[in-house]
Design a protein around this motif. Structure first.
Motif, PDB file in Angstrom:
ATOM      1  N   CYS A 147      54.116  53.377   7.273  1.00 59.73           N
ATOM      2  CA  CYS A 147      54.352  53.761   5.879  1.00 59.73           C
ATOM      3  C   CYS A 147      53.767  55.150   5.629  1.00 59.73           C
ATOM      4  N   SER A 148      54.604  56.079   5.222  1.00 61.78           N
ATOM      5  CA  SER A 148      54.173  57.458   5.056  1.00 61.78           C
ATOM      6  C   SER A 148      54.690  58.027   3.755  1.00 61.78           C
ATOM      7  N   GLU A 149      53.856  58.829   3.098  1.00 61.13           N
ATOM      8  CA  GLU A 149      54.298  59.542   1.893  1.00 61.13           C
ATOM      9  C   GLU A 149      55.056  60.809   2.243  1.00 61.13           C
ATOM     10  N   THR A 150      55.032  61.185   3.502  1.00 57.65           N
ATOM     11  CA  THR A 150      55.757  62.370   3.945  1.00 57.65           C
ATOM     12  C   THR A 150      56.989  61.941   4.728  1.00 57.65           C
ATOM     13  N   GLY A 151      57.854  62.884   5.036  1.00 59.37           N
ATOM     14  CA  GLY A 151      59.046  62.577   5.794  1.00 59.37           C
ATOM     15  C   GLY A 151      58.749  62.341   7.261  1.00 59.37           C
ATOM     16  N   PRO A 152      59.665  61.734   7.986  1.00 56.80           N
ATOM     17  CA  PRO A 152      59.460  61.464   9.416  1.00 56.80           C
ATOM     18  C   PRO A 152      59.138  62.726  10.208  1.00 56.80           C
ATOM     19  N   GLU A 153      59.683  63.877   9.761  1.00 58.16           N
ATOM     20  CA  GLU A 153      59.441  65.128  10.490  1.00 58.16           C
ATOM     21  C   GLU A 153      57.983  65.572  10.420  1.00 58.16           C
ATOM     22  N   ASN A 154      57.196  65.017   9.505  1.00 58.03           N
ATOM     23  CA  ASN A 154      55.787  65.394   9.375  1.00 58.03           C
ATOM     24  C   ASN A 154      54.851  64.495  10.176  1.00 58.03           C
ATOM     25  N   VAL A 155      55.368  63.395  10.693  1.00 57.91           N
ATOM     26  CA  VAL A 155      54.534  62.468  11.453  1.00 57.91           C
ATOM     27  C   VAL A 155      54.346  62.996  12.867  1.00 57.91           C
ATOM     28  N   CYS A 156      53.123  62.974  13.352  1.00 57.54           N
ATOM     29  CA  CYS A 156      52.800  63.528  14.664  1.00 57.54           C
ATOM     30  C   CYS A 156      53.618  62.858  15.760  1.00 57.54           C
ATOM     31  N   ALA A 157      54.212  63.677  16.620  1.00 62.21           N
ATOM     32  CA  ALA A 157      55.068  63.159  17.685  1.00 62.21           C
ATOM     33  C   ALA A 157      54.287  62.287  18.663  1.00 62.21           C
ATOM     34  N   SER A 158      53.012  62.620  18.889  1.00 62.50           N
ATOM     35  CA  SER A 158      52.229  61.822  19.830  1.00 62.50           C
ATOM     36  C   SER A 158      51.954  60.429  19.284  1.00 62.50           C
ATOM     37  N   LEU A 159      51.799  60.308  17.969  1.00 62.27           N
ATOM     38  CA  LEU A 159      51.627  58.982  17.363  1.00 62.27           C
ATOM     39  C   LEU A 159      52.912  58.181  17.506  1.00 62.27           C
ATOM     40  N   MET A 160      54.036  58.808  17.220  1.00 61.76           N
ATOM     41  CA  MET A 160      55.319  58.124  17.340  1.00 61.76           C
ATOM     42  C   MET A 160      55.536  57.633  18.769  1.00 61.76           C
ATOM     43  N   SER A 161      55.202  58.480  19.736  1.00 63.76           N
ATOM     44  CA  SER A 161      55.389  58.114  21.133  1.00 63.76           C
ATOM     45  C   SER A 161      54.465  56.978  21.540  1.00 63.76           C
ATOM     46  N   ALA A 162      53.208  57.041  21.065  1.00 59.28           N
ATOM     47  CA  ALA A 162      52.236  56.016  21.443  1.00 59.28           C
ATOM     48  C   ALA A 162      52.589  54.656  20.861  1.00 59.28           C
ATOM     49  N   LEU A 163      53.153  54.652  19.660  1.00 63.57           N
ATOM     50  CA  LEU A 163      53.508  53.382  19.036  1.00 63.57           C
ATOM     51  C   LEU A 163      54.736  52.764  19.675  1.00 63.57           C
ATOM     52  N   GLU A 192      51.075  72.627   4.467  1.00 68.36           N
ATOM     53  CA  GLU A 192      50.510  71.448   3.821  1.00 68.36           C
ATOM     54  C   GLU A 192      51.590  70.709   3.046  1.00 68.36           C
ATOM     55  N   VAL A 193      51.592  69.398   3.153  1.00 67.00           N
ATOM     56  CA  VAL A 193      52.562  68.556   2.454  1.00 67.00           C
ATOM     57  C   VAL A 193      51.800  67.726   1.419  1.00 67.00           C
ATOM     58  N   CYS A 194      52.154  67.879   0.155  1.00 65.17           N
ATOM     59  CA  CYS A 194      51.472  67.150  -0.915  1.00 65.17           C
ATOM     60  C   CYS A 194      52.347  66.006  -1.402  1.00 65.17           C
ATOM     61  N   PRO A 195      51.763  64.844  -1.675  1.00 62.25           N
ATOM     62  CA  PRO A 195      52.540  63.717  -2.208  1.00 62.25           C
ATOM     63  C   PRO A 195      53.192  64.087  -3.534  1.00 62.25           C
ATOM     64  N   ASP A 196      54.371  63.578  -3.745  1.00 61.13           N
ATOM     65  CA  ASP A 196      55.093  63.777  -4.999  1.00 61.13           C
ATOM     66  C   ASP A 196      54.426  62.951  -6.088  1.00 61.13           C
ATOM     67  N   VAL A 197      54.001  63.609  -7.160  1.00 58.19           N
ATOM     68  CA  VAL A 197      53.304  62.900  -8.235  1.00 58.19           C
ATOM     69  C   VAL A 197      54.147  61.761  -8.784  1.00 58.19           C
ATOM     70  N   ALA A 198      55.455  61.978  -8.919  1.00 54.75           N
ATOM     71  CA  ALA A 198      56.330  60.960  -9.487  1.00 54.75           C
ATOM     72  C   ALA A 198      56.479  59.745  -8.586  1.00 54.75           C
ATOM     73  N   ARG A 199      56.092  59.880  -7.289  1.00 54.07           N
ATOM     74  CA  ARG A 199      56.237  58.774  -6.355  1.00 54.07           C
ATOM     75  C   ARG A 199      54.886  58.274  -5.863  1.00 54.07           C
ATOM     76  N   ASP A 200      53.804  58.696  -6.500  1.00 57.27           N
ATOM     77  CA  ASP A 200      52.467  58.359  -6.031  1.00 57.27           C
ATOM     78  C   ASP A 200      52.040  57.014  -6.596  1.00 57.27           C
ATOM     79  N   TRP A 201      50.877  56.537  -6.120  1.00 59.68           N
ATOM     80  CA  TRP A 201      50.403  55.213  -6.522  1.00 59.68           C
ATOM     81  C   TRP A 201      49.036  55.303  -7.178  1.00 59.68           C
TER      82      TRP A 201
END
Length: 228
Positions: free
Chosen positions: A200-216, A95-104
Motif C-alpha cells: 500500500c503506497s501513497e505514491t505511484g508504482p514508479e516511486n517504489v524502490c525497484a530493489s524492494l519490488m524485486s525482493a518481494l 520529493e513526492v508529497c501525499p495529496d491532501v485530498a487523498r490523505d488520512w
C-alpha cells in the motif's frame, strides 16, 4: 479553525527528552501559540519528567499509560562491537508529497472520502504492507480481508535501522518511495510464505524502490488510496 483554536493536543508514541513536543510547539506561528490556553501531551510512555511542559506556555497537562525515569551508570571499561545496520543506495529523486485530498488525517483531512480496496489471495496467506506514515488505512484493509475469511498478515516498512540477530531474522533495505534520503527497512518478511503481497503506497508504482519490488517477488499488488 486552527487560527481560532484555544486548545492543542500533541500525540506521540513515547517521550524520552520532551524535545519533540517542545520543538513542535515552538514551530507554531506566534499568532496561534498566543491564543492557546491549554495543551495536552499524549503518549504511551513518558520518561521525560515534565521536560516538555517546562518549555510550553499556558496550561499544560500530560496523559500517558506508563511514566517514569531512567539513568545510566558506567560499569568499568565495557566495550561493545559497533552495530552493523543494513545500507542501500539512496539516489537523489524529486520529493513526492501525499495529496491532501487523498490523505488520512495527517495533513488535516476532516472526512475520509476514500478507502483502500483490494482482494486477498484465493488460496494461502495474504500479506498487507504499509509504507512510510501510510499505515492506518492498510491496517484497516488487512482487518477487513481477515473478517471476510482470508488468512492475512500485516506489517509495515520503517525508517528505524536494526541489526540482524535475535528476533530480527531478515532485513530488507531500500530507498524511500517519497523521494527522501533516509533509507527504509522491512524486517522478518519472507515472501515465500505468502501467496499474495499487497503493498500500500501513497505514491505511484514508479516511486517504489525497484530493489524492494524485486525482493518481494511476484505477485506484487500496488494499491494506493484509489484502490487496487
Amino acid at each position: 479553525m486552527v487560527h481560532g483554536a484555544t486548545g492543542l493536543v500533541l500525540v506521540d508514541d513515547e517521550a524520552s527528552t520532551g524535545k519533540t513536543f517542545a520543538n513542535i510547539f515552538a514551530a507554531l506561528p506566534a499568532k496561534i501559540r498566543l491564543k492557546l490556553k491549554h495543551t495536552v501531551l499524549l503518549t504511551l510512555t513518558d520518561w521525560s519528567e515534565g521536560a516538555a511542559r517546562a518549555e510550553i506556555t499556558g496550561t499544560v497537562s500530560e496523559a500517558t499509560i506508563v511514566s517514569g525515569r531512567y539513568s545510566w551508570t558506567p560499569r568499568g571499561d565495557f566495550t561493545a562491537a559497533t552495530p552493523q545496520v543494513p545500507s542501500c543506495d539512496r539516489p537523489k529523486r524529486p520529493e513526492v508529497c501525499p495529496d491532501v485530498a487523498r490523505d488520512w488525517a495527517r495533513l488535516g483531512v476532516v472526512d475520509h472520502l476514500q478507502g483502500l480496496n483490494a482482494n486477498a489471495a484465493d488460496d494461502g496467506i495474504t500479506l498487507v504492507l504499509g509504507t512510510g506514515e501510510h499505515v492506518w488505512q492498510p491496517f484497516l484493509l488487512a482487518e477487513r480481508l481477515e473478517k471476510e475469511g482470508a488468512e492475512v498478515f500485516y506489517s509495515s516498512v520503517t525508517r528505524s535501522p536494526l541489526s540482524k540477530g535475535h528476533a530480527i531474522g531478515s532485513v530488507l533495505s531500500f530507498s524511500d518511495n517519497y523521494g527522501g534520503t533516509v533509507p527504509h527497512y522491512l524486517y522478518n518478511v519472507d515472501p515465500a510464505l505468502y501467496s499474495k503481497i499487497i503493498l500500500c503506497s501513497e505514491t505511484g508504482p514508479e516511486n517504489v524502490c525497484a530493489s524492494l519490488m524485486s525482493a518481494l517477488g511476484d505477485p506484487i499488488v500496488l494499491s494506493d488510496v484509489e484502490g487496487e
